[in-house]
Design a protein around this motif. Structure first.
Motif, PDB file in Angstrom:
ATOM      1  N   SER A   1       0.815  -1.212   0.000  1.00  0.00           N
ATOM      2  CA  SER A   1       0.000   0.000   0.000  1.00  0.00           C
ATOM      3  C   SER A   1       0.849   1.264   0.000  1.00  0.00           C
ATOM      4  CB  SER A   1      -0.948   0.002   1.203  1.00  0.00           C
ATOM      5  OG  SER A   1      -0.226   0.030   2.421  1.00  0.00           O
ATOM      6  N   GLN A   2       2.069   1.189   0.523  1.00  0.00           N
ATOM      7  CA  GLN A   2       2.930   2.374   0.607  1.00  0.00           C
ATOM      8  C   GLN A   2       3.877   2.516  -0.585  1.00  0.00           C
ATOM      9  OE1 GLN A   2       4.988   2.685   4.348  1.00  0.00           O
ATOM     10  NE2 GLN A   2       3.110   2.663   5.558  1.00  0.00           N
ATOM     11  N   SER A   3       3.743   1.662  -1.595  1.00  0.00           N
ATOM     12  CA  SER A   3       4.671   1.667  -2.727  1.00  0.00           C
ATOM     13  C   SER A   3       3.972   2.072  -4.025  1.00  0.00           C
ATOM     14  CB  SER A   3       5.284   0.271  -2.903  1.00  0.00           C
ATOM     15  OG  SER A   3       5.968  -0.145  -1.738  1.00  0.00           O
ATOM     16  N   ASP A   4       4.680   2.833  -4.835  1.00  0.00           N
ATOM     17  CA  ASP A   4       4.182   3.141  -6.174  1.00  0.00           C
ATOM     18  C   ASP A   4       4.338   1.930  -7.083  1.00  0.00           C
ATOM     19  OD1 ASP A   4       3.693   6.023  -5.699  1.00  0.00           O
ATOM     20  OD2 ASP A   4       5.868   6.067  -5.428  1.00  0.00           O
ATOM     21  N   LEU A   5       5.408   1.212  -6.845  1.00  0.00           N
ATOM     22  CA  LEU A   5       5.753   0.021  -7.614  1.00  0.00           C
ATOM     23  C   LEU A   5       6.315  -0.980  -6.620  1.00  0.00           C
ATOM     24  CD1 LEU A   5       7.895   0.009 -10.883  1.00  0.00           C
ATOM     25  CD2 LEU A   5       8.553  -1.399  -8.935  1.00  0.00           C
TER      26      LEU A   5
ATOM     27  N   GLY B   1       1.407  -6.830 -18.474  1.00  0.00           N
ATOM     28  CA  GLY B   1      -0.018  -7.052 -18.486  1.00  0.00           C
ATOM     29  C   GLY B   1      -0.744  -6.033 -19.349  1.00  0.00           C
ATOM     30  N   SER B   2      -2.034  -6.251 -19.557  1.00  0.00           N
ATOM     31  CA  SER B   2      -2.818  -5.413 -20.476  1.00  0.00           C
ATOM     32  C   SER B   2      -3.034  -3.996 -19.959  1.00  0.00           C
ATOM     33  CB  SER B   2      -4.174  -6.076 -20.728  1.00  0.00           C
ATOM     34  OG  SER B   2      -4.913  -6.203 -19.513  1.00  0.00           O
ATOM     35  N   ARG B   3      -2.888  -3.766 -18.654  1.00  0.00           N
ATOM     36  CA  ARG B   3      -3.113  -2.426 -18.104  1.00  0.00           C
ATOM     37  C   ARG B   3      -1.856  -1.551 -18.136  1.00  0.00           C
ATOM     38  NH1 ARG B   3      -5.269  -5.383 -12.872  1.00  0.00           N
ATOM     39  NH2 ARG B   3      -7.009  -6.524 -13.813  1.00  0.00           N
ATOM     40  N   ILE B   4      -0.727  -2.151 -18.443  1.00  0.00           N
ATOM     41  CA  ILE B   4       0.527  -1.400 -18.481  1.00  0.00           C
ATOM     42  C   ILE B   4       0.522  -0.458 -19.674  1.00  0.00           C
ATOM     43  CG2 ILE B   4       3.011  -1.597 -18.905  1.00  0.00           C
ATOM     44  CD1 ILE B   4       2.458  -2.334 -16.103  1.00  0.00           C
ATOM     45  N   LYS B   5       0.783   0.818 -19.415  1.00  0.00           N
ATOM     46  CA  LYS B   5       0.863   1.810 -20.483  1.00  0.00           C
ATOM     47  C   LYS B   5       2.332   2.011 -20.878  1.00  0.00           C
ATOM     48  CE  LYS B   5      -3.262   4.199 -18.803  1.00  0.00           C
ATOM     49  NZ  LYS B   5      -4.125   3.543 -19.808  1.00  0.00           N
ATOM     50  N   GLU B   6       2.544   2.738 -21.951  1.00  0.00           N
ATOM     51  CA  GLU B   6       3.898   2.952 -22.448  1.00  0.00           C
ATOM     52  C   GLU B   6       4.783   3.623 -21.402  1.00  0.00           C
ATOM     53  OE1 GLU B   6       7.302   3.032 -24.782  1.00  0.00           O
ATOM     54  OE2 GLU B   6       5.467   1.836 -24.940  1.00  0.00           O
ATOM     55  N   GLU B   7       4.226   4.582 -20.678  1.00  0.00           N
ATOM     56  CA  GLU B   7       5.039   5.260 -19.664  1.00  0.00           C
ATOM     57  C   GLU B   7       5.395   4.320 -18.507  1.00  0.00           C
ATOM     58  OE1 GLU B   7       0.733   6.933 -19.080  1.00  0.00           O
ATOM     59  OE2 GLU B   7       2.037   6.285 -20.743  1.00  0.00           O
ATOM     60  N   ASP B   8       4.511   3.354 -18.226  1.00  0.00           N
ATOM     61  CA  ASP B   8       4.820   2.354 -17.193  1.00  0.00           C
ATOM     62  C   ASP B   8       5.955   1.452 -17.652  1.00  0.00           C
ATOM     63  OD1 ASP B   8       2.584   3.256 -15.644  1.00  0.00           O
ATOM     64  OD2 ASP B   8       1.274   2.019 -16.879  1.00  0.00           O
ATOM     65  N   ARG B   9       5.877   1.021 -18.898  1.00  0.00           N
ATOM     66  CA  ARG B   9       6.938   0.174 -19.445  1.00  0.00           C
ATOM     67  C   ARG B   9       8.277   0.888 -19.415  1.00  0.00           C
ATOM     68  NH1 ARG B   9       9.778  -0.485 -23.833  1.00  0.00           N
ATOM     69  NH2 ARG B   9       8.774   1.269 -24.850  1.00  0.00           N
TER      70      ARG B   9
ATOM     71  N   LEU C   1       9.157   3.279 -17.389  1.00  0.00           N
ATOM     72  CA  LEU C   1       9.581   3.402 -15.994  1.00  0.00           C
ATOM     73  C   LEU C   1      10.250   2.118 -15.520  1.00  0.00           C
ATOM     74  CD1 LEU C   1       9.581   4.840 -13.213  1.00  0.00           C
ATOM     75  CD2 LEU C   1       7.307   3.851 -12.836  1.00  0.00           C
ATOM     76  N   ILE C   2       9.617   0.981 -15.798  1.00  0.00           N
ATOM     77  CA  ILE C   2      10.158  -0.307 -15.367  1.00  0.00           C
ATOM     78  C   ILE C   2      11.503  -0.578 -16.025  1.00  0.00           C
ATOM     79  CG2 ILE C   2       9.796  -2.812 -15.459  1.00  0.00           C
ATOM     80  CD1 ILE C   2       6.744  -2.171 -15.283  1.00  0.00           C
ATOM     81  N   GLU C   3      11.581  -0.373 -17.324  1.00  0.00           N
ATOM     82  CA  GLU C   3      12.819  -0.681 -18.037  1.00  0.00           C
ATOM     83  C   GLU C   3      13.926   0.309 -17.703  1.00  0.00           C
ATOM     84  OE1 GLU C   3      12.250  -1.520 -22.182  1.00  0.00           O
ATOM     85  OE2 GLU C   3      10.636  -2.955 -21.779  1.00  0.00           O
ATOM     86  N   SER C   4      13.564   1.546 -17.392  1.00  0.00           N
ATOM     87  CA  SER C   4      14.573   2.514 -16.951  1.00  0.00           C
ATOM     88  C   SER C   4      15.186   2.074 -15.632  1.00  0.00           C
ATOM     89  CB  SER C   4      13.939   3.897 -16.801  1.00  0.00           C
ATOM     90  OG  SER C   4      14.858   4.816 -16.256  1.00  0.00           O
TER      91      SER C   4
END
Length: 280
Positions: free
Chosen positions: A61-65, A133-141, A143-146
């Motif tokens: 609950s306290q994490s963005d990711l 997953g299907s809810r992941i947007k380009e900016e999420d991808r 962020l994760i890969e960065s």
């Protein structure tokens, strides 16, 4: 950004160490929880500023990711524990290969992804296998890969290829290490050379070979051709290896896939899925 880790075992703690050492994350950004609290407390002592949470729900609950770094058969319990405390904006990332994106998306309200890390990531090397997953947007991808790029080369793969790609990127260091161990054992016994010297030589050889494959564009076949002179020592030894290894790697792939499918079947049952999947 606040980043959580549920599970601080071998791979969870490795990721935490790698992210901190690489400068990707500060200890103050990290939230952790673990079934054995003393493991999490040990990490907090090593990295002042890191927060140990009292529960998995608090971490999530306290994490963005947040990363889910637990064993396959622990997943359903952990997911059930945290799901009601999550928001749609958050990102949950599984690092457990048999856990499927559909398992996570059917239960969690947030965005979900899956990555398969490697022990090589602690050096800033190796790949991180990425599935979204299907809810992941380009900016999420991005962020994760960065984040992953600080410790590895992020590589997006098909989820159906999780097991075979993991054999190379994640299990591969152990497989190659066994090969090196047996080779070194024989050399020490037969020649009397000291093990420390051969350990160092093997490490440098593997590092250089990796660079030839990744940076110089060699294929494994091309490397063999460049090193082995027809009729020479290397060529004769390669013939010996090929004859003795014939069929072994088919057995290796079957073994890893059998275990993967066993765990996957148990997870499907736990999450209430009945799915006929292709074997490979």
């Amino acid at each position: 950004m606040k980043v959580g880790f549920i599970g601080t075992g071998s791979m969870g703690s490795l990721l935490i160490e790698a992210f901190i050492q690489s400068g990707a994350l500060l200890p103050e950004q990290i939230r952790v929880s673990n079934r054995s609290p003393e493991k999490a407390q040990k990490l907090a002592k090593q990295h002042p500023g890191l927060t140990v949470c009292s529960s998995n729900t608090e971490t999530a609950s306290q994490s963005d990711l947040f990363f889910l770094c637990v064993k396959p058969l622990e997943f359903k319990t952990v997911i059930s524990e945290i799901k009601d405390q999550l928001e749609a904006r958050q990102i949950a990332i599984s690092i457990t290969s048999p856990v499927q994106l559909i398992h996570l998306e059917s239960t969690l309200p947030c965005k979900v992804a899956k990555i398969i890390p490697s022990i090589t990531n602690i050096t800033g090397g190796g790949a991180s296998l990425c599935m979204y997953g299907s809810r992941i947007k380009e900016e999420d991808r991005q962020l994760i890969e960065s984040l992953l790029s600080y410790i590895s080369r992020p590589l997006e793969i098909l989820e159906s290829h999780t097991r075979i790609t993991s054999d190379f990127s994640s299990c591969g260091p152990a497989f190659l290490s066994l090969f090196m161990e047996k080779w070194i054992d024989a050399a020490v016994e037969m020649t009397g050379i000291d093990r420390k010297t051969l350990n160092a030589l093997a490490g440098e050889m593997l590092l250089g070979t990796g660079k030839l494959l990744t940076e110089e564009g060699f294929s494994p076949e091309q490397l063999q051709e460049r090193v082995a002179v027809p009729g020479g020592i290397t060529a004769q030894a390669l013939t010996l290896l090929e004859s003795n290894l014939n069929g072994l790697f088919y057995q290796l792939i079957q073994t890893t896939h059998d275990k993967y499918e066993e765990d996957l079947a148990k997870l499907d049952a736990a999450f209430g899925f009945t799915i006929n999947r292709p074997r490979y």
